[in-house]
Scaffold this motif. Structure first.
Motif, PDB file in Angstrom:
ATOM      1  N   MET A   1       0.853  -1.195   0.000  1.00 43.28           N
ATOM      2  CA  MET A   1       0.000   0.000   0.000  1.00 43.28           C
ATOM      3  C   MET A   1       0.889   1.245   0.000  1.00 43.28           C
ATOM      4  O   MET A   1       1.673   1.446   0.928  1.00 43.28           O
ATOM      5  CB  MET A   1      -0.914  -0.002   1.240  1.00 43.28           C
ATOM      6  N   ASN A   2       0.750   2.061  -1.034  1.00 45.04           N
ATOM      7  CA  ASN A   2       1.537   3.278  -1.131  1.00 45.04           C
ATOM      8  C   ASN A   2       0.621   4.495  -0.971  1.00 45.04           C
ATOM      9  O   ASN A   2       0.018   4.975  -1.930  1.00 45.04           O
ATOM     10  CB  ASN A   2       2.258   3.338  -2.478  1.00 45.04           C
ATOM     11  N   ARG A   5       1.891   8.100  -2.750  1.00 47.45           N
ATOM     12  CA  ARG A   5       2.073   8.246  -4.188  1.00 47.45           C
ATOM     13  C   ARG A   5       1.741   9.686  -4.593  1.00 47.45           C
ATOM     14  O   ARG A   5       0.829  10.309  -4.050  1.00 47.45           O
ATOM     15  CB  ARG A   5       1.195   7.237  -4.925  1.00 47.45           C
ATOM     16  N   GLU A  95      -0.317  11.404  -1.677  1.00 49.62           N
ATOM     17  CA  GLU A  95      -1.775  11.336  -1.721  1.00 49.62           C
ATOM     18  C   GLU A  95      -2.461  11.443  -0.361  1.00 49.62           C
ATOM     19  O   GLU A  95      -3.386  12.241  -0.181  1.00 49.62           O
ATOM     20  CB  GLU A  95      -2.203  10.034  -2.401  1.00 49.62           C
ATOM     21  N   TYR A 456      -8.563   5.538  -1.283  1.00 47.60           N
ATOM     22  CA  TYR A 456      -7.357   4.831  -1.716  1.00 47.60           C
ATOM     23  C   TYR A 456      -7.617   3.931  -2.918  1.00 47.60           C
ATOM     24  O   TYR A 456      -6.884   3.961  -3.911  1.00 47.60           O
ATOM     25  CB  TYR A 456      -6.768   4.012  -0.574  1.00 47.60           C
ATOM     26  N   LYS A 457      -8.721   3.157  -2.855  1.00 43.41           N
ATOM     27  CA  LYS A 457      -8.974   2.195  -3.935  1.00 43.41           C
ATOM     28  C   LYS A 457      -9.584   2.848  -5.178  1.00 43.41           C
ATOM     29  O   LYS A 457      -9.545   2.271  -6.275  1.00 43.41           O
ATOM     30  CB  LYS A 457      -9.875   1.063  -3.432  1.00 43.41           C
ATOM     31  N   ASN A 458     -10.167   4.035  -5.018  1.00 42.15           N
ATOM     32  CA  ASN A 458     -10.782   4.719  -6.160  1.00 42.15           C
ATOM     33  C   ASN A 458      -9.921   5.840  -6.727  1.00 42.15           C
ATOM     34  O   ASN A 458     -10.346   6.540  -7.652  1.00 42.15           O
ATOM     35  CB  ASN A 458     -12.152   5.287  -5.756  1.00 42.15           C
ATOM     36  N   SER A 459      -8.748   6.036  -6.161  1.00 39.04           N
ATOM     37  CA  SER A 459      -7.842   7.076  -6.619  1.00 39.04           C
ATOM     38  C   SER A 459      -7.555   6.933  -8.112  1.00 39.04           C
ATOM     39  O   SER A 459      -7.416   5.822  -8.633  1.00 39.04           O
ATOM     40  CB  SER A 459      -6.524   7.003  -5.840  1.00 39.04           C
ATOM     41  N   SER A 462      -4.552   4.919  -8.708  1.00 36.37           N
ATOM     42  CA  SER A 462      -4.752   3.478  -8.515  1.00 36.37           C
ATOM     43  C   SER A 462      -5.457   2.847  -9.707  1.00 36.37           C
ATOM     44  O   SER A 462      -5.084   1.775 -10.169  1.00 36.37           O
ATOM     45  CB  SER A 462      -5.563   3.247  -7.236  1.00 36.37           C
ATOM     46  N   THR A 463      -6.490   3.500 -10.226  1.00 36.57           N
ATOM     47  CA  THR A 463      -7.272   2.918 -11.310  1.00 36.57           C
ATOM     48  C   THR A 463      -6.544   2.897 -12.635  1.00 36.57           C
ATOM     49  O   THR A 463      -6.889   2.142 -13.544  1.00 36.57           O
ATOM     50  CB  THR A 463      -8.603   3.693 -11.488  1.00 36.57           C
ATOM     51  N   ARG A 465      -3.457   1.957 -12.872  1.00 39.25           N
ATOM     52  CA  ARG A 465      -2.464   0.883 -12.839  1.00 39.25           C
ATOM     53  C   ARG A 465      -3.083  -0.469 -13.080  1.00 39.25           C
ATOM     54  O   ARG A 465      -4.244  -0.684 -12.820  1.00 39.25           O
ATOM     55  CB  ARG A 465      -1.763   0.914 -11.464  1.00 39.25           C
TER      56      ARG A 465
END
Length: 465
Positions: A1-2, A5, A95, A456-459, A462-463, A465
């Motif tokens: 988990m970054n 970023r 972030e 975090y998961k909807n950033s 993230s999406t 990558r």
């Protein structure tokens, strides 16, 4: 988990129209900063915290804000992107710190808008009371069943009107804002000129009745007054949130910040001197201090003019801050940390309509049920907290990217000034009541939960990558 970023916001193209110039930004800044602080908080702060020495408190608060304004100016010239401090921290610290800064800005502006709307309501009630007009008790105060109050109707009505206005295109909303700012200054000029003929030097005799106070943990005195009067300058950062709609933002934004901050500091000092010279500080603990002072010396006509103008022009603060907050919500949503519905741009007005509606709805809820005194301290502590993060971000920017290039604004004495800013902000934060700290900690925990459960998961990073 970054969670650290980074994202460079300079590469994001905006759909909004670039139409704002230096004077548009100056009026935006004046519209934000000259409002509840000068019409209401000056009187309450003089009565309860510092007496006539509140002028020193104002200068200390202005220095604290001025240092931070230098940081905003450098960031705006080097990282010209919408979202203000949120975008600057995203590009330097990463972030999660950026989200927490964005969350604190949302809390700051949302409660600031609500507090200004409450101050507006107080002036209108004072004017109506002079004509023996009162609203039903249930609709005439924030939620307090023991007093028969359930909702404060008047501030709610003004926020509905402000939200509708900000939903227009930016140029129209800010032109209307500029007209009201000029009207506001006419009332303050009248107060100063008329007040000079009613000064009583004896009212300044006990200049600092509460003393200097303490650098840390004080509850009264000049330093405690500075912590409250910090509220008066909130809104200067709204200029950096208009980058995507500003022509030549690298030059225009720093100039707008500097001109508006200097003007407001001088105005606050002069008005406070006249206010405490007309009326003894012990009598100023009222919500409509400027109008009250004029009525105190029998100038009812002037008081009614000031009240009428305050009723009209406190709206400028609501306009400026609603404008700025909706742009912050837009920027955060564009990055995926809030639902992407709030980053949609209206094809007709070229403004983030959904973000503006969201801000308006929550401001209406806050202003109708939460007392003004509780709002002001919470606004300040949120602001001071994210300014500490911004100080760290500037040090990191210089470390990673070096000094500003040709044509960019350069903050002097880095890292000394950022370190000094951190010390000042911590000092001012330590002056607040326990209940303010509890509310702040709850807000921080809520912000953390939102990030890890949604952001975090909807950033956008993230999406991709």
């Amino acid at each position: 988990m970054n969670i650290f970023r980074k994202k460079d916001p300079r590469h994001i193209k905006t759909e909004m129209a670039r139409s704002l110039r230096v004077m548009d930004l100056v009026f935006l800044g004046l519209g934000s900063m000259v409002g509840t602080g000068i019409f209401t908080v000056t009187g309450i702060s003089a009565a309860n915290y510092a007496g006539p020495s509140l002028v020193i408190s104002i200068i200390i608060a202005a220095i604290a804000v001025g240092i931070s304004a230098l940081f905003f100016a450098e960031f705006a010239s080097r990282i010209p992107a919408n979202g203000g401090a949120y975008s600057y921290v995203y590009a330097t610290l990463g972030e999660f710190p950026a989200w927490m800064v964005g969350w604190m800005i949302i809390m700051e502006f949302l409660t600031a808008i609500s507090s200004v709307a409450s101050g507006w309501g107080s002036y209108l009630k004072g004017l109506l009371a002079s004509y023996k007009i009162e609203l039903p008790r249930a609709l005439n105060g924030t939620f307090d069943p023991s007093q028969g109050h359930y909702i404060d109707l008047l501030p709610i009505l003004v926020m509905i009107a402000v939200t509708a206005l900000v939903l227009m295109n930016s140029k129209t909303a800010l032109r209307f804002n500029s007209v009201l700012v000029i009207l506001k200054f006419s009332a303050l000029a009248l107060f100063i000129v008329v007040g000079l003929f009613h000064l009583n030097a004896e009212n300044w005799g006990n200049f600092a009745p509460f003393g200097f106070g303490q650098l840390y943990g004080g509850k009264t005195g000049i330093m405690a007054g500075a912590s409250i009067m910090f509220f008066a300058f909130l809104g200067f950062e709204s200029l950096s949130m208009a980058v995507d709609e500003t022509k030549e933002p690298q030059k225009t934004v720093p100039r707008g910040i500097a001109l508006s901050l200097i003007s407001v500091t001088v105005l606050y000092v002069v008005v406070t001197l006249v206010l405490t010279g007309i009326v003894h500080y012990t009598k100023l603990g009222v919500d409509d201090a400027v109008a009250f002072a004029l009525r105190h010396v029998g100038l009812n006509w002037a008081a009614n003019y000031v009240s009428t103008v305050a009723i009209l022009t406190l709206i400028t603060v609501c306009i400026s801050m609603t404008y700025a907050l909706s742009r912050t919500v837009y920027s955060i949503s564009r990055d995926g940390l809030l639902p992407n519905n709030f980053s949609r741009i209206s094809p007709r007005s070229k403004i983030p309509a959904n973000a503006t509606l969201l801000v308006g709805v929550f401001a209406i809820i806050f202003t109708g049920i939460i007392p003004l005194a509780n709002l002001a301290e919470f606004v300040n502590i949120c602001t001071l907290a994210y300014l500490i993060v911004l100080s760290v971000a500037l040090i990191k920017l210089r470390k990673d990217k070096g000094k500003p290039g040709k044509g960019q604004f350069k903050t002097p004495l880095v890292p000394v000034l950022p370190a000094l800013s951190i010390v000042i902000c911590l000092s001012l934060m330590s002056q607040f009541q326990k209940v303010t700290w509890v509310a702040f900690i709850v807000a921080i925990v809520l912000g953390i939960l939102i990030y890890f459960s949604y952001g975090y998961k909807n950033s956008a990073i993230s999406t991709k990558r």
